[in-house]
Design an enzyme around this catalytic site. Structure first.
Site, short mmCIF file in Angstrom:
data_model
loop_
_atom_site.label_atom_id
_atom_site.label_comp_id
_atom_site.label_asym_id
_atom_site.label_seq_id
_atom_site.Cartn_x
_atom_site.Cartn_y
_atom_site.Cartn_z
N LYS A 73 -96.40 79.34 7.88
CA LYS A 73 -97.73 79.95 7.90
C LYS A 73 -97.88 81.14 6.97
CE LYS A 73 -98.82 78.56 12.57
NZ LYS A 73 -99.51 78.93 13.79
N ASP A 114 -93.50 72.74 -1.68
CA ASP A 114 -94.38 73.25 -2.73
C ASP A 114 -95.08 74.57 -2.34
OD1 ASP A 114 -95.94 71.60 -0.94
OD2 ASP A 114 -97.60 71.90 -2.33
N THR A 136 -88.01 68.91 1.76
CA THR A 136 -89.17 68.44 2.52
C THR A 136 -88.98 66.96 2.86
OG1 THR A 136 -91.53 67.85 2.51
CG2 THR A 136 -90.53 68.13 0.37
N ILE A 137 -89.37 66.62 4.07
CA ILE A 137 -89.33 65.19 4.44
C ILE A 137 -90.37 64.41 3.65
CG2 ILE A 137 -88.50 65.67 6.79
CD1 ILE A 137 -91.40 64.85 7.72
N ASP A 138 -91.36 65.12 3.10
CA ASP A 138 -92.45 64.44 2.38
C ASP A 138 -92.01 63.93 1.01
OD1 ASP A 138 -93.91 65.35 4.54
OD2 ASP A 138 -94.71 67.09 3.47
N ARG A 173 -99.05 41.36 19.32
CA ARG A 173 -100.00 42.46 19.07
C ARG A 173 -99.93 42.94 17.62
NH1 ARG A 173 -98.41 46.42 24.06
NH2 ARG A 173 -99.58 45.34 25.68
N GLN A 285 -89.78 62.81 13.22
CA GLN A 285 -89.30 62.54 11.86
C GLN A 285 -88.63 63.75 11.21
OE1 GLN A 285 -92.78 60.03 9.89
NE2 GLN A 285 -93.48 61.28 11.58
O1 F6P Z 1 -94.49 69.06 5.17
C1 F6P Z 1 -93.78 68.58 6.27
C2 F6P Z 1 -94.70 68.15 7.36
O2 F6P Z 1 -93.93 67.61 8.42
C3 F6P Z 1 -95.78 67.15 6.94
O3 F6P Z 1 -95.30 65.84 6.79
C4 F6P Z 1 -96.80 67.33 8.04
O4 F6P Z 1 -98.08 67.00 7.60
C5 F6P Z 1 -96.71 68.81 8.34
O5 F6P Z 1 -95.44 69.25 7.87
C6 F6P Z 1 -96.83 69.15 9.80
O6 F6P Z 1 -96.85 70.53 9.94
P1 F6P Z 1 -96.71 71.28 11.36
O7 F6P Z 1 -95.25 71.29 11.72
O8 F6P Z 1 -97.24 72.64 11.11
O9 F6P Z 1 -97.50 70.49 12.35
#
Ligand code: F6P
Length: 359
Positions: A73, A114, A136-138, A173, A285
């Site tokens: 944050k 980033d 980052t997991i992203d 389903r 995740q």
């Molecule tokens: O950037 C990592 C990530 O897990 C994103 O995939 C996801 O959108 C975001 O952080 C979630 O953030 P928070 O932990 O603040 O909910």
């Protein structure tokens, strides 16, 4: 250099402790003292830090999360403080740089994505010396082919997709699984292809609900009476908008995505008449033990960061390109993300075996 700092900012991910460990141990061997900053930029603003000796980092290689704590944050140039019940936004950069100077911290290893690298660039403007390490997991950081954390998250997501296959098949389903990844589809594409999802919806390819429904109906009519859909949280229908779960005004990046999975499940059930369910994997995740691949990558990144520090090559970010660990200038990375190219081999392979991207 005699004393360096280290912090983990942004969302946590598997492999952070592996970086902290290698930096602290290598620095100790090289005669440097390491100061660990707590909770990312928040601890830097509030002056919360502690020495990290080899003993403090022993045994953490396999642990998820971060022993230093994280915060996604705080922006050091726009820190929100409560003054007599009123929120005041303050630029804390000069205070941070002065505190580091007073403490003899000559450079800072900043581990993050980033947003964190943007914060690092803002601190460099005021004179802090920095080496960035991408996590980052992203997997969406510019200039590096891969970030640590991604492999673990992708493995977790693929295992979840594997598991829903059984219920999808038994109950005939449609099972929709929503994955993280923000505005990049790396996690959804990787896990989707690895688990053989029938439909993969990623932010880079706007989808049509009708095309998704057609695929499900086609499968039902041709012997496969179920469909597994992997959808990235940042995916959106053609001409539509991303689904936002919450807006957190206290965060440097206020938008939190979430909810597209439920939307897809509801709409596909309406269009096909086939019973559907949605599952949101969420922070599962980001957790757990880092895979050996992530431990290796994090260790190599962390050690390269130490080498950059010890040779005085600063204000750079460690990257991996074509399998080689290297570094690029921080300003090249800050504020830039990397999405999936539409001709990515995984997309081509998936299309080649009939996987739908909802087009
Ligand atoms: O950037 C990592 C990530 O897990 C994103 O995939 C996801 O959108 C975001 O952080 C979630 O953030 P928070 O932990 O603040 O909910």
């Amino acid at each position: 250099m005699k004393r360096i700092g280290i912090l983990t900012a942004g969302g946590d991910c598997p492999g952070l402790n592996a970086v902290i460990r290698v930096v602290a141990k290598a620095a100790h061997q090289g005669g440097m003292e390491v100061i660990g900053i707590e909770d990312g930029y928040l601890g830097l603003v509030e002056g919360r830090m502690r020495p990290l000796r080899p003993d403090d980092v022993s045994g953490i290689l396999t642990h998820g999360g971060t022993i230093l704590g994280a915060c996604n944050k705080t922006n050091p140039a726009a820190h929100r403080v409560n003054v007599n019940g009123e929120v005041v936004v303050k630029d804390m950069r000069d205070d941070i740089v002065a505190r580091c100077r007073d403490m003899g911290i000559e450079a800072m290893v900043i581990i993050g994505g980033d947003g964190t690298m943007c914060g690092a660039a803002l601190l460099v403007e005021r004179g802090l010396k920095v080496v960035g390490v991408p996590k980052t997991i992203d997997n969406d950081l510019w200039a590096t082919d891969v970030t640590f954390g991604y492999d673990t998250a992708m493995t977790t997501a693929a295992e979840a997709l594997d598991k829903v296959h059984t219920t999808a098949s038994s109950h005939h389903r449609i099972m929709v699984v929503e994955l993280m990844g923000r505005y990049a589809g790396w996690l959804t594409l990787g896990a989707g292809v690895a688990s053989g999802a029938d439909v993969i919806l990623i932010p880079e390819i706007p989808f049509r609900m009708e095309a998704v429904a057609e695929k499900c109906v086609y499968r039902s009519k041709h012997g496969r009476r179920f469909t597994v859909i992997a959808v990235g949280e940042g995916a959106a229908p053609l001409g539509g908008k991303v689904v936002i779960d919450r807006v957190d005004e206290t965060s440097a990046e206020p938008i939190r995505l979430g909810g597209i999975g439920r939307f897809v499940a509801t709409e596909v059930e309406k269009l096909t008449g086939i019973e559907s369910r949605s599952i949101l994997l969420g922070h599962v995740q980001r957790g757990g033990v880092p895979t050996p691949h992530d431990r290796l990558l994090a260790t190599s990144f962390g050690h390269h960061a130490y080498e950059l520090l010890s040779t005085g090559w600063l204000d750079r970010v460690v990257v991996q390109r074509n399998g080689v660990i290297d570094s690029v200038p921080l300003e090249e990375v800050a504020g830039r993300t990397r999405t999936v190219p539409l001709d990515h081999p995984q997309i081509r392979a998936a299309l080649g075996i009939g996987t739908s991207f909802g087009q």
